[in-house]
Design a protein around this motif. Sequence first.
Motif, mmCIF file in Angstrom:
data_model
loop_
_atom_site.group_PDB
_atom_site.id
_atom_site.type_symbol
_atom_site.label_atom_id
_atom_site.label_comp_id
_atom_site.label_asym_id
_atom_site.label_seq_id
_atom_site.Cartn_x
_atom_site.Cartn_y
_atom_site.Cartn_z
ATOM 1 N N LEU A 39 0.849 -1.181 0.000
ATOM 2 C CA LEU A 39 0.000 0.000 0.000
ATOM 3 C C LEU A 39 0.891 1.240 0.000
ATOM 4 C CD1 LEU A 39 -2.840 1.247 0.147
ATOM 5 C CD2 LEU A 39 -2.629 1.205 2.642
ATOM 6 N N THR A 41 0.900 5.161 -0.049
ATOM 7 C CA THR A 41 0.029 6.307 0.211
ATOM 8 C C THR A 41 0.692 7.572 -0.310
ATOM 9 O OG1 THR A 41 -0.874 5.251 2.193
ATOM 10 C CG2 THR A 41 -1.204 7.618 1.970
ATOM 11 N N LYS A 46 -4.346 6.637 -2.622
ATOM 12 C CA LYS A 46 -3.673 5.377 -2.298
ATOM 13 C C LYS A 46 -3.490 4.519 -3.550
ATOM 14 C CE LYS A 46 -5.451 5.330 2.445
ATOM 15 N NZ LYS A 46 -4.152 5.632 3.072
ATOM 16 N N VAL A 48 -2.233 0.509 -4.760
ATOM 17 C CA VAL A 48 -1.952 -0.870 -4.349
ATOM 18 C C VAL A 48 -1.102 -1.548 -5.417
ATOM 19 C CG1 VAL A 48 -2.920 -3.108 -3.702
ATOM 20 C CG2 VAL A 48 -4.105 -0.999 -3.047
ATOM 21 N N MET A 228 0.707 -4.565 2.869
ATOM 22 C CA MET A 228 -0.713 -4.549 3.215
ATOM 23 C C MET A 228 -0.965 -5.326 4.503
ATOM 24 S SD MET A 228 -3.461 -3.117 2.031
ATOM 25 C CE MET A 228 -3.296 -2.934 0.240
ATOM 26 N N GLN A 236 -6.976 -1.583 5.435
ATOM 27 C CA GLN A 236 -6.493 -2.393 4.319
ATOM 28 C C GLN A 236 -7.413 -2.265 3.104
ATOM 29 O OE1 GLN A 236 -5.810 -6.480 5.405
ATOM 30 N NE2 GLN A 236 -4.272 -5.966 6.945
#
Length: 285
Positions: A39, A41, A46, A48, A228, A236
């Motif tokens: 993850l 940020t 965000k 992934v 994560m 999450q």
Amino acid sequence: MKIKLILVMSTLLTIFSAAAQTSKIADQWRTLDSERTVLLTLPHGKVVIELAPQFSPKHVEQFIKLTKAGHYDGNKFYRVIDGFVAQGGPEDGSRQDKLVPTLTMEGDFTTDENWQFTKIQEDDLFAEQTGFKDGFSLAHNPSEKKAWLTHCPGVIAMARSNDADSASSHFYIVNGQATRYLDRIMTIFGRVVYGMNHVQAITRTSVIEGDTPVAEKNYTSMTSMKMMSDVPKEQQILLAVKNTEHPAFSEMIEKRKRRENAFFYKKPPPVLDICQTPVKSRIVN
């Protein structure tokens, strides 16, 4: 009695058939492992990333180690070129940078006659074949018994100097056109599966000639980078992606090649660019 038995059997068959169909549909999606998912940020959203230890084990191992140590937190995307890549990491030559060991290139891997993948196209511009394995786009040269991940938009790879084995922690995300000429000479170790719009919004550091240069203070920072599995459960983002090994994915590929929709009143050639073949994702939590 016989009629009742037939009705019961018919009902059971219907139930079993429905269950089998449900199972088949479920198998069309593959839930991502939080131990292999990152993850990232950014100030504006965000992102992934799914990692690929099955293809680039040493790079993934080091990236996970650095991520867990907070190596990327607060660092910036310092080389961001429109239609090319967004590259980030610690300041060149800094103590943080020098402490990271260099990695041996993992640009391709060996295959054999039993190696399988979901084929997309023969005679690609850069390879004998293209296709997918475990959701990742790749190219394959059976004549060499070699395969490699491809530089499609959204992939994440390690940056390096001229020395092939000089990658350490600086990475880039392809944010524009497919840079396939970088295949095999860089190590791809993951791909963005969520938040590509936020990657596209990373501030460009490269401007056209004559324009005002972008000040370093305006570079996009990495607020945090975490595995994560280390993120609190309520924060999450758990995802599932299309299972590229499922027959339904192959069926989708064939339909996409044929372009049967009435919109295509003139049919294009039945070919597919590996980098324009989507692998869909969805949130499961």
